[in-house]
Design a protein around this motif. Structure first.
Motif, PDB file in Angstrom:
ATOM      1  N   ARG A   1       0.865  -1.183   0.000  1.00  0.00           N
ATOM      2  CA  ARG A   1       0.000   0.000   0.000  1.00  0.00           C
ATOM      3  C   ARG A   1       0.903   1.234   0.000  1.00  0.00           C
ATOM      4  O   ARG A   1       1.899   1.294   0.721  1.00  0.00           O
ATOM      5  CB  ARG A   1      -0.904   0.010   1.232  1.00  0.00           C
ATOM      6  N   LYS A   2       0.536   2.231  -0.806  1.00  0.00           N
ATOM      7  CA  LYS A   2       1.263   3.499  -0.829  1.00  0.00           C
ATOM      8  C   LYS A   2       0.253   4.639  -0.773  1.00  0.00           C
ATOM      9  O   LYS A   2      -0.677   4.699  -1.579  1.00  0.00           O
ATOM     10  CB  LYS A   2       2.102   3.628  -2.105  1.00  0.00           C
ATOM     11  N   VAL A   3       0.466   5.543   0.189  1.00  0.00           N
ATOM     12  CA  VAL A   3      -0.405   6.697   0.343  1.00  0.00           C
ATOM     13  C   VAL A   3       0.340   7.946  -0.115  1.00  0.00           C
ATOM     14  O   VAL A   3       1.413   8.257   0.411  1.00  0.00           O
ATOM     15  CB  VAL A   3      -0.863   6.865   1.801  1.00  0.00           C
ATOM     16  N   VAL A   4      -0.200   8.606  -1.117  1.00  0.00           N
ATOM     17  CA  VAL A   4       0.328   9.898  -1.553  1.00  0.00           C
ATOM     18  C   VAL A   4      -0.607  10.944  -0.957  1.00  0.00           C
ATOM     19  O   VAL A   4      -1.740  11.103  -1.431  1.00  0.00           O
ATOM     20  CB  VAL A   4       0.362  10.000  -3.090  1.00  0.00           C
ATOM     21  N   PRO A   5      -0.182  11.633   0.102  1.00  0.00           N
ATOM     22  CA  PRO A   5      -1.099  12.520   0.838  1.00  0.00           C
ATOM     23  C   PRO A   5      -1.822  13.506  -0.075  1.00  0.00           C
ATOM     24  O   PRO A   5      -1.223  14.123  -0.957  1.00  0.00           O
ATOM     25  CB  PRO A   5      -0.167  13.244   1.816  1.00  0.00           C
ATOM     26  N   ASP A   6      -3.130  13.597   0.133  1.00  0.00           N
ATOM     27  CA  ASP A   6      -4.009  14.533  -0.581  1.00  0.00           C
ATOM     28  C   ASP A   6      -4.105  14.251  -2.080  1.00  0.00           C
ATOM     29  O   ASP A   6      -4.645  15.079  -2.830  1.00  0.00           O
ATOM     30  CB  ASP A   6      -3.551  15.986  -0.365  1.00  0.00           C
ATOM     31  N   ILE A   7      -3.558  13.134  -2.526  1.00  0.00           N
ATOM     32  CA  ILE A   7      -3.615  12.813  -3.960  1.00  0.00           C
ATOM     33  C   ILE A   7      -4.245  11.446  -4.203  1.00  0.00           C
ATOM     34  O   ILE A   7      -5.291  11.345  -4.841  1.00  0.00           O
ATOM     35  CB  ILE A   7      -2.212  12.872  -4.608  1.00  0.00           C
ATOM     36  N   ARG A   8      -3.613  10.398  -3.698  1.00  0.00           N
ATOM     37  CA  ARG A   8      -4.076   9.051  -4.070  1.00  0.00           C
ATOM     38  C   ARG A   8      -3.527   8.010  -3.116  1.00  0.00           C
ATOM     39  O   ARG A   8      -2.440   8.180  -2.548  1.00  0.00           O
ATOM     40  CB  ARG A   8      -3.606   8.737  -5.496  1.00  0.00           C
ATOM     41  N   THR A   9      -4.297   6.938  -2.954  1.00  0.00           N
ATOM     42  CA  THR A   9      -3.822   5.760  -2.242  1.00  0.00           C
ATOM     43  C   THR A   9      -3.766   4.596  -3.222  1.00  0.00           C
ATOM     44  O   THR A   9      -4.750   4.304  -3.908  1.00  0.00           O
ATOM     45  CB  THR A   9      -4.743   5.394  -1.063  1.00  0.00           C
ATOM     46  N   TYR A  10      -2.598   3.950  -3.286  1.00  0.00           N
ATOM     47  CA  TYR A  10      -2.427   2.790  -4.149  1.00  0.00           C
ATOM     48  C   TYR A  10      -2.447   1.515  -3.312  1.00  0.00           C
ATOM     49  O   TYR A  10      -1.834   1.466  -2.237  1.00  0.00           O
ATOM     50  CB  TYR A  10      -1.085   2.836  -4.881  1.00  0.00           C
TER      51      TYR A  10
END
Length: 462
Positions: free
Chosen positions: A330-339
């Motif tokens: 899991r990767k969280v790009v703050p305020d953009i997207r969660t993969y």
């Protein structure tokens, strides 16, 4: 997430709403249900158990859904069209021995597009008289092979006419049909629209007089029918209604030249439901449309009813299969997207990156959990475009969860690759609580099976 509506008091299972018994109008296979452990079952088999047994990614094909679609096409065409009829499966959607055997056992013929597909259907026990070879650039070897096996060959262009005329003999004429471009537009993806004039497939109708004159001089080519196909993933019925009249007009032209073609093939093209917004006609509605269209056109012109053939592919097998993946990182790009990443992607389903196709997914081991986050489901391949589903609404996931993508029976396995040297997944068919392996998972040795290393490149030990 999909919601559940009906619960059996005897089994504790919750039956997922299909809203209809038409397979192409359902998101999940017709046998899909949620068991008492809150896990997805298909064909009476727990999907998580299937992954535990067979690994992932895993294609899971529901036999009941596939057979139901075959029967709806076959029975509706038989009951609606006043003449002889036949449904043939567009096997490019998924060609393997088990699929061909199941479809063939329902009385369907086969639309094939290569020597390999001819070989597969023959090995599955299909009679050559039920095999129709298509394609816009058949090789001399493919034409010869299909001819010698006794298959019908759909001629697409002048080169094929000349090549086949050199192989066939008057004592054993090749059974051929002509593919023509009807000039009918339909609203679908540009790459799967084949009926308009600017297409690589088929003769332009203006070429008919010249083609018929050629055939008059080559009796080793026996013209038994005419064919047209206007595209794929079509939700409109009007284009196929129009096609009936166009084909019958061509039939009249052939009769005027002294030919007696007995078959009209309207192709396929009926769409299926990939998302909640998709609203395709049912199999019965589409089949009734083409049958009535051809019958009326024949009656209007005072012609005998030819044998009517249709060629479903996607709408016949698409909904019958799901693909089960295991969730990884899991990767969280703050305020953009969660993969969230799964253990497959573009090598087992290239349609999203190729056609921007949209799919729906559920978490098979958390079927009642609220879909409370939006994530992008990413594949594991070394491509930033390897995205299975962008902006999917799912429950909170963690590594080890089983993510199921729906509607993967058509053009998933058949278009799969070994990109990044990843083996193609296994496939199982499920029925009444049993699962049967129909395609083995490729291992590392399989990836090297056709490789050859010249001696001069072998590294000498130090």
């Amino acid at each position: 997430m999909l919601t559940t509506e009906t619960q059996s008091s005897q089994t504790g299972r919750q039956y997922l709403p299909t809203e209809t018994t038409a397979p192409n109008q359902s998101l999940l296979p017709l046998t899909a249900q949620v068991n008492p452990y809150d896990r997805l079952e298909v064909g009476g088999c727990d999907v998580q158990d299937l992954v535990n047994q067979w690994g992932s990614p895993l294609y899971i094909l529901d036999e009941e859904t596939l057979r139901t679609a075959c029967r709806q096409y076959r029975d509706t065409l038989y009951s609606t069209y006043p003449g002889e009829s036949q449904v043939i499966y567009a096997s490019k959607a998924w060609s393997c021995l088990a699929v061909c055997a199941m479809v063939g056992s329902e009385g369907l013929g086969f639309d094939v597009v290569s020597g390999g597909e001819v070989y597969t259907t023959l090995q599955a026990g299909i009679s050559p008289e039920d095999i129709y070879l298509h394609g816009n650039n058949k090789s001399a070897e493919e034409l010869k092979y299909a001819y010698e096996q006794g298959c019908t060959i759909i001629i697409d262009n002048w080169l094929e006419l000349h090549l086949l005329s050199e192989v066939a003999t008057e004592n054993n004429p090749a059974q051929i049909m002509l593919r023509l471009t009807p000039g009918i537009e339909c609203h679908t993806h540009e790459y799967i629209r084949t009926g308009h004039i600017d297409s690589k497939f088929g003769f332009d109708p203006s070429q008919l007089p010249e083609v018929f004159t050629f055939l008059q001089k080559h009796p080793q080519l026996n013209l038994i029918g005419l064919h047209a196909h206007i595209g794929s993933q079509i939700f409109e019925r009007q284009p196929h209604q129009d096609l009936g009249g166009v084909l019958v007009n061509w039939l009249q032209t052939a009769l005027d030249y002294g030919f007696k073609p007995q078959i009209l093939n309207v192709g396929g093209g009926l769409g299926m439901r990939y998302t909640e917004q998709d609203d395709p006609p049912s199999i019965k509605e589409w089949t009734q449309t083409v049958a009535q269209s051809v019958a009326k056109a024949c009656e209007d012109q005072g012609l005998d009813y030819p044998k009517l053939i249709c060629e479903p592919g996607r709408s016949l097998i698409g909904t019958a299969c799901i693909t089960a993946y295991t969730v990884g990182s899991r990767k969280v790009v703050p305020d953009i997207r969660t993969y969230i990443a799964v253990d497959g992607g573009m090598s087992d389903n290239p349609r999203p990156i190729t056609y921007e196709s949209v799919y729906r997914a559920v978490i098979a081991n958390k079927m009642s959990a609220a879909a409370n986050e939006t994530v992008t489901v990413a594949g594991k391949h070394c491509e930033s475009g390897d995205v299975v589903i962008p902006d999917a609404r799912l429950p909170q996931t963690e590594a080890g969860d089983i993510l199921v993508v729906m509607g993967t029976g058509a053009y998933n396995y058949s278009m799969a690759s070994n990109y990044n040297r990843i083996g193609r997944p296994a496939a199982v068919v499920v029925n009444q609580g049993e699962s049967y392996l129909i395609i083995e998972r490729e291992n590392y040795q399989d990836l090297l099976r056709k490789d050859r290393l010249p001696d001069r490149l072998v590294r000498k030990s130090q």
